[in-house]
Design an enzyme around this catalytic site. Structure first.
Site, PDB file in Angstrom:
ATOM      1  N   HIS A   1     -79.941 -13.047  35.104  1.00 55.93           N
ATOM      2  CA  HIS A   1     -81.079 -12.811  34.207  1.00 55.93           C
ATOM      3  C   HIS A   1     -81.403 -14.111  33.474  1.00 55.93           C
ATOM      4  O   HIS A   1     -81.275 -14.218  32.248  1.00 55.93           O
ATOM      5  CB  HIS A   1     -80.724 -11.689  33.213  1.00 55.93           C
ATOM      6  CG  HIS A   1     -81.908 -10.933  32.688  1.00 55.93           C
ATOM      7  ND1 HIS A   1     -82.456 -11.169  31.461  1.00 55.93           N
ATOM      8  CD2 HIS A   1     -82.650  -9.941  33.252  1.00 55.93           C
ATOM      9  CE1 HIS A   1     -83.475 -10.355  31.258  1.00 55.93           C
ATOM     10  NE2 HIS A   1     -83.621  -9.594  32.335  1.00 55.93           N
TER      11      HIS A   1
ATOM     12  N   ASP B   1     -77.303   3.422  34.884  1.00 45.89           N
ATOM     13  CA  ASP B   1     -77.661   2.292  35.741  1.00 45.89           C
ATOM     14  C   ASP B   1     -78.642   1.349  35.043  1.00 45.89           C
ATOM     15  O   ASP B   1     -79.858   1.547  35.080  1.00 45.89           O
ATOM     16  CB  ASP B   1     -78.256   2.834  37.038  1.00 45.89           C
ATOM     17  CG  ASP B   1     -78.417   1.753  38.097  1.00 45.89           C
ATOM     18  OD1 ASP B   1     -78.205   0.577  37.776  1.00 45.89           O
ATOM     19  OD2 ASP B   1     -78.746   2.110  39.241  1.00 45.89           O
TER      20      ASP B   1
END
Length: 843
Positions: free
Chosen positions: A400, A565
Site C-alpha cells: 500500500h 477480509d
C-alpha cells in the site's frame, strides 16, 4: 494494627480513624511497618484511608466492610492473613459472600420520579457562586423552577457575588438570596421560611453544595479540624432536611467529590466528609423513594469549584486528572437531576489517572493486533490503545505504497478502531456502524519504517462512541481519522445498488495489466479486483477474488481481524478508481458505513454509483455483496479526494477510455449532459441517430443527440444535450504524401503543430486530424470549417477549436490491436438547451 469504627458512624468515628492512622505513623517512625486493618459496618472511611495510603508510601491497609451481624472471628483472621500489599477493600455479606468494590459505568435509573417545575423552588446551599449556583441556574432555565440561594456572604460586601446574582436575575429566573450558615439549624430554618415567602412557592428540591476544604496531611490533622470539614457537608445537610417537609421533596442532590472514592494527598478529612455525605443521601433516598436522591461525586472543575478556589488545578492535571468544563458539568447534572441518569452516588469525572486505591474493573483485553498496550482504560467509558507498526510486523504496508510513501490503509484504520471498541465495550452484539467518518490526514509510516498508532474510543451519553486515531509521526497532535460509531444486531443492510452478474465480464480489461501498477497503486494483498460487469464514468460493478493465502501480520502477533477480509474491503473501495482512471482518488470521508465481517474465502462483488461531482471531490454510494448477491456491507456518502494523475499512466484498455473521455469533457462542459460508451462492435449497425440532409443528427425522443463510430472491432457512442459528432480511426501506415492526400496541406500543417506541441509522432497527429474532420462532418459542421490547436493540449488529451465548437481527441491501443485507435468527439457549445449562449468552464 486494628481499629474498629463501631456499629454505625457517629461523633467518635473521625477520632478513631485519626488515632489509628497517627499511631501507624508513630510506629513507622520507630522502624516498624504495621498493617492497618479497619473494620466498619457502613462505608464512610474508605476515602480517608485511601488518602492516608497515598500520603504514606509502603503502608499496607485493609478495609473490611462487615455485615450488621457479628462476623465469624475466623473469617476475619483469614481475611487479614490473606491480605496482600497495598490498599485493599473487602465487603463480607451476611451469607459469607466476599466481594471487592469494582467501578462500573453507571446505568440510567428507570424509576419515574417527579422533577421540580414552575410551581417549585430549589434550595441551593454553598452561596450564589460556584458549581452549585451554576447547576441551580441551569436547572431553573430547564424546568422553570425558582431558586433559593443560601450563603454566608453579603452581596453588598462581595462584588463577585452581586454580579453573579444580577446575572442569574437577568435570565428571568425567580430568585431569592438569603444569608445563612448551614451549620446553624435555626438560621437555615429562618432563611427557608423567608425564601419561600419571597418566591411564593414551596421548596421541593435541594442542591447541597456547601463545603469546607483546607488541605492537610493526616499527620497534621486534629479532631477539631476534621469536625470543621464535616460540619457543612453532613451537619449542613441534616439541618436543611430538618427544616423541610421531606415528604414533598422531589430532588435532593448533594455535591460530593471523587476524592471520597480514590483518595488524595492532603485530603483525608475532605474525603471523609464527602463519603459520609453520600451515605446520608443514599439513606434518605431509601426512606423516600419518590424523591430523586443524588450524590454527585465530582472530579475537579475548570473555571469554578473547590479545585479552582484552592489553586490546585495545575497540580491535579499534572497527576493525570482531567478537569470537567463548566458546560460539561452542567450538562451532566441536568441529565442526573431530570431523570436521564442513575440515582444514588455517582462519580462524574474526566480522566483521573490510574490510582492504586481502586479497581476499575478492567478485564483481560482481547488478543488483537492494534491493542498492544492500553495507556488509558475506563471500562465502558473510555479507552486509548497503542500499537507500533512497521513493515516487518505489518507486511501489508509494502502493498500500500503511494508515491513512495507507505500509507496505513483506511480499511485498517476501521479495523483498529473496531479493536479499541471491542476492548472498551466487550463482546459486540453485532458489527459496528460507523458514521461521520473523516480521514483528515493520511497515516504515513515514516522512512525508518516504524510508527506508533494510537486509537481513542469514548462512549457518549446516548450510547454511541466517538473514535479517533493519532500517530507518532505527527507527535500524537493530529486526529488523522475520526468517526462516530454505534453497535447493533447484525441485519442485512438495505441498498438500491445491484451487483453485476459474475458470469458477465467486460472484454478488453485485464485488471492485473490495465489497473494494478497503472491506474491503481495497490498490490499484493490488496490486488483483488478480478473483473468488471459494468464500468462507466459514474457507476461500476465488479467482482473480487477470494483472499490470498498470506499473513497480514507477523506470525508471533494476533491474527484476528474483527471486520474480516480487509483486502476485499480495500478492493471494493479502489474498484471505484476505474471510473476515474486518469486521477488517483483516496477516501476523504464517509457519511455512514454498515460494516460486516467479510469472509476471506468468498468471492465478493461490489457496486458503486456516483452521487455528486464536486470537482476535486467525488461522492459515491457503494455496497459489498457476498457470492450469492446478498448485500453485506454498505457505504453511503463516500467522499473521494482527487489527488492527481498516476505516474506513467497508460490508458489502453477500452473500458477505461470511455470514463476518461467522458470525465475530461464533463470537467469543461458541465451542462452538456454527455455520456460516452466504448464497447466491442457486434457488426450490426444498431440504433443510430436520424440525420438532416447536412449530416447533423436530429434529437431523439428524449431530446438528446447521439453519434456513433466504429473502428478495429470497437464501437464508440456519445450522447449529449448539445450537438455532437464522433469518429474512431485506426492509425493507418501512410507516408507524408499519403497523409497529405487524406487530410490536405492545411491538415498536415495542423498535424505538424500537434507534433511540435505534444511530441506525438506525425502519423498519430495526422490520424487525429482525420478523425476530428470526420467527427465534424457527423455533427453537421461545414466541410471547410477551420481548426486551431489549444496550447493546453497534451499527448494524452488534445483539444482543438472551430468557432463555437470544441474537438477533443485521444488515442488508445487495446490488447491485440496492430495500431493505435484515435477517437475524436466534437461538441457544439454555441447554444445550451434553451438557446442561450453556452460557455466552456473557466471561460
Amino acid at each position: 494494627m486494628l481499629v474498629d469504627l463501631g456499629p454505625a458512624p457517629g461523633p467518635d468515628t473521625a477520632a478513631l480513624l485519626l488515632d489509628a492512622c497517627q499511631a501507624v505513623l508513630a510506629a513507622r517512625a520507630e522502624g516498624q511497618a504495621p498493617r492497618l486493618v479497619a473494620l466498619q459496618p457502613e462505608g464512610i472511611a474508605g476515602g480517608f484511608l485511601r488518602s492516608f495510603f497515598i500520603e504514606t508510601p509502603g503502608c499496607d491497609i485493609l478495609l473490611l466492610n462487615l455485615p450488621a451481624t457479628d462476623p465469624d472471628p475466623e473469617t476475619l483472621l483469614a481475611e487479614i492473613r490473606a491480605a496482600g500489599p497495598g490498599f485493599q477493600e473487602v465487603t463480607l455479606a451476611p451469607d459469607g459472600t466476599r466481594t471487592k468494590p469494582v467501578w462500573q459505568r453507571a446505568a440510567p435509573d428507570s424509576a419515574d420520579r417527579p422533577v421540580p417545575g414552575p410551581g417549585d423552588a430549589v434550595l441551593v446551599s454553598g452561596g450564589g457562586k460556584g458549581i452549585g449556583a451554576e447547576c441551580g441556574l441551569a436547572l431553573a432555565r430547564e424546568t422553570g423552577c425558582a431558586l433559593l440561594l443560601l450563603g454566608r456572604s453579603a452581596p453588598d460586601e462581595d462584588a463577585e457575588l452581586q454580579r453573579n446574582l444580577d446575572r442569574i436575575a437577568a435570565t428571568g429566573t425567580r430568585l431569592s438570596y438569603r444569608r445563612a450558615d448551614v451549620t446553624d439549624a435555626a438560621a437555615v430554618a429562618r432563611a427557608l421560611r423567608q425564601g419561600e415567602a419571597d418566591l411564593a412557592v414551596p421548596v421541593t428540591g435541594v442542591i447541597h453544595g456547601a463545603g469546607h476544604n483546607h488541605p492537610r496531611t493526616v499527620a497534621n490533622l486534629e479532631p477539631a479540624l476534621i469536625a470543621q470539614t464535616l460540619a457543612p457537608k453532613v451537619t449542613g445537610l441534616r439541618n436543611i432536611l430538618a427544616a423541610l417537609d421531606p415528604g414533598r421533596l422531589k430532588l435532593l442532590a448533594g455535591f460530593g467529590s471523587i476524592i471520597a472514592r480514590i483518595g488524595l494527598h492532603g485530603e483525608a478529612d475532605y474525603a471523609l466528609a464527602n463519603e459520609w455525605l453520600s451515605r446520608e443521601i443514599e439513606a434518605f433516598g431509601a426512606a423516600h423513594p419518590r424523591c430523586r436522591a443524588l450524590s454527585v461525586e465530582w472530579s475537579v472543575w475548570s473555571g469554578t469549584g473547590m479545585g479552582q478556589k484552592l489553586g490546585r488545578l495545575d497540580a491535579l492535571m499534572a497527576q493525570g486528572i482531567q478537569p470537567i468544563s463548566v458546560d460539561e458539568g452542567i450538562a451532566a447534572f441536568l441529565r442526573l437531576a431530570t431523570g436521564d441518569g442513575p440515582a444514588g452516588a455517582t462519580v462524574v469525572s474526566g480522566r483521573f489517572g490510574a490510582p492504586a486505591t481502586v479497581d476499575l474493573g478492567q478485564p483481560e483485553p482481547p488478543a488483537l493486533r492494534y491493542v498492544e498496550t492500553i495507556p488509558v482504560w475506563y471500562p465502558g467509558t473510555e479507552i486509548v490503545t497503542e500499537c507500533r507498526i512497521a513493515p516487518g510486523t505489518d507486511p501489508y504496508l509494502e502493498d500500500h505504497v503511494l508515491n513512495g510513501q507507505r500509507l496505513f490503509p483506511a480499511v485498517m484504520a476501521l479495523e483498529a478502531m473496531t479493536g479499541a471498541l471491542r476492548t472498551l465495550a466487550g463482546d459486540l452484539p453485532g458489527a459496528p456502524r460507523f458514521g461521520k467518518v473523516q480521514f483528515r490526514q493520511g497515516l504515513v509510516v515514516p522512512g525508518d519504517g516504524a510508527m506508533t498508532v494510537r486509537v481513542a474510543a469514548q462512549r457518549r451519553g446516548d450510547g454511541r462512541f466517538d473514535l479517533a486515531i493519532r500517530c507518532s509521526a505527527t507527535g500524537f497532535q493530529v486526529n488523522h481519522v475520526e468517526a462516530l460509531c454505534d453497535i447493533a444486531e447484525h441485519a442485512t443492510p438495505e441498498t438500491d445498488l445491484l451487483p453485476a452478474d459474475p458470469a458477465t465480464t467486460l472484454p478488453g480489461l485485464d485488471p492485473a495489466r490495465a489497473l494494478y501498477g497503472n491506474v491503481l497503486f495497490q498490490k499484493g494483498l490488496f490486488a483483488r479486483v478480478a473483473g468488471y460487469g459494468l464500468l462507466e464514468a459514474r457507476r461500476c460493478a465488479a467482482s473480487l477474488s477470494p483472499a490470498h493465502d498470506a499473513r497480514w501480520f507477523a506470525a508471533d502477533l494476533p491474527q484476528a481481524r474483527l471486520l474480516g477480509d480487509a483486502g476485499a474491503r480495500d478492493a471494493a473501495l479502489h474498484a471505484i478508481q476505474a471510473c476515474i482512471p486518469h486521477e488517483t482518488v483516496i477516501p476523504m470521508s464517509v457519511e455512514s458505513i454498515e460494516t460486516a465481517p467479510l469472509d476471506p474465502a468468498q468471492a465478493h462483488r461490489i457496486a458503486a454509483v456516483e452521487r455528486e461531482d464536486l470537482g476535486n471531490r467525488l461522492v459515491y454510494d457503494m455496497a459489498i455483496f457476498d457470492a450469492q448477491g446478498r448485500a453485506v456491507e454498505v457505504w453511503r456518502g463516500l467522499t473521494l479526494r482527487v489527488m492527481g494523475p498516476p505516474e506513467d499512466l497508460r490508458l489502453d484498455a477500452p473500458p477505461l477510455v470511455a470514463p476518461f473521455v467522458e470525465r475530461r469533457i464533463a470537467a469543461e462542459l458541465h451542462d452538456a449532459g454527455l455520456t460516452v460508451a466504448l464497447a466491442p462492435s457486434t457488426g450490426r449497425a444498431g440504433p443510430g441517430p436520424d440525420r438532416r440532409p447536412d449530416g447533423k443528427p436530429d434529437r431523439d425522443d428524449s431530446g438528446a443527440y447521439l453519434s456513433n463510430a466504429h473502428g478495429a472491432g470497437w464501437r464508440l457512442s456519445v450522447r449529449a444535450r448539445w450537438p455532437v459528432g464522433v469518429d474512431l480511426q485506426e492509425q493507418p501506415d501512410h507516408d507524408r504524401n499519403g497523409w497529405t492526400r487524406l487530410v490536405g496541406e492545411e491538415g498536415m500543417r495542423l498535424a505538424d503543430a500537434l507534433t511540435d506541441l505534444t511530441g506525438i509522432d506525425a502519423g498519430r497527429a495526422a490520424t487525429h486530424v482525420w478523425a476530428a474532420r470526420e467527427a465534424m462532418k457527423k455533427a453537421g459542421m461545414p466541410a471547410g470549417a477551420p481548426l486551431s490547436v489549444d496550447p493546453a493540449s497534451t499527448a494524452q488529451w488534445l483539444r482543438l477549436r472551430s468557432g463555437d465548437w470544441v474537438v477533443y481527441a485521444s488515442a488508445f491501443a487495446p490488447d491485440g490491436a496492430a495500431r493505435p485507435l484515435c477517437l475524436a468527439v466534437v461538441v457544439g457549445v454555441a447554444e445550451d438547451a434553451v438557446g442561450a449562449p453556452a460557455r466552456l468552464a473557466g471561460e
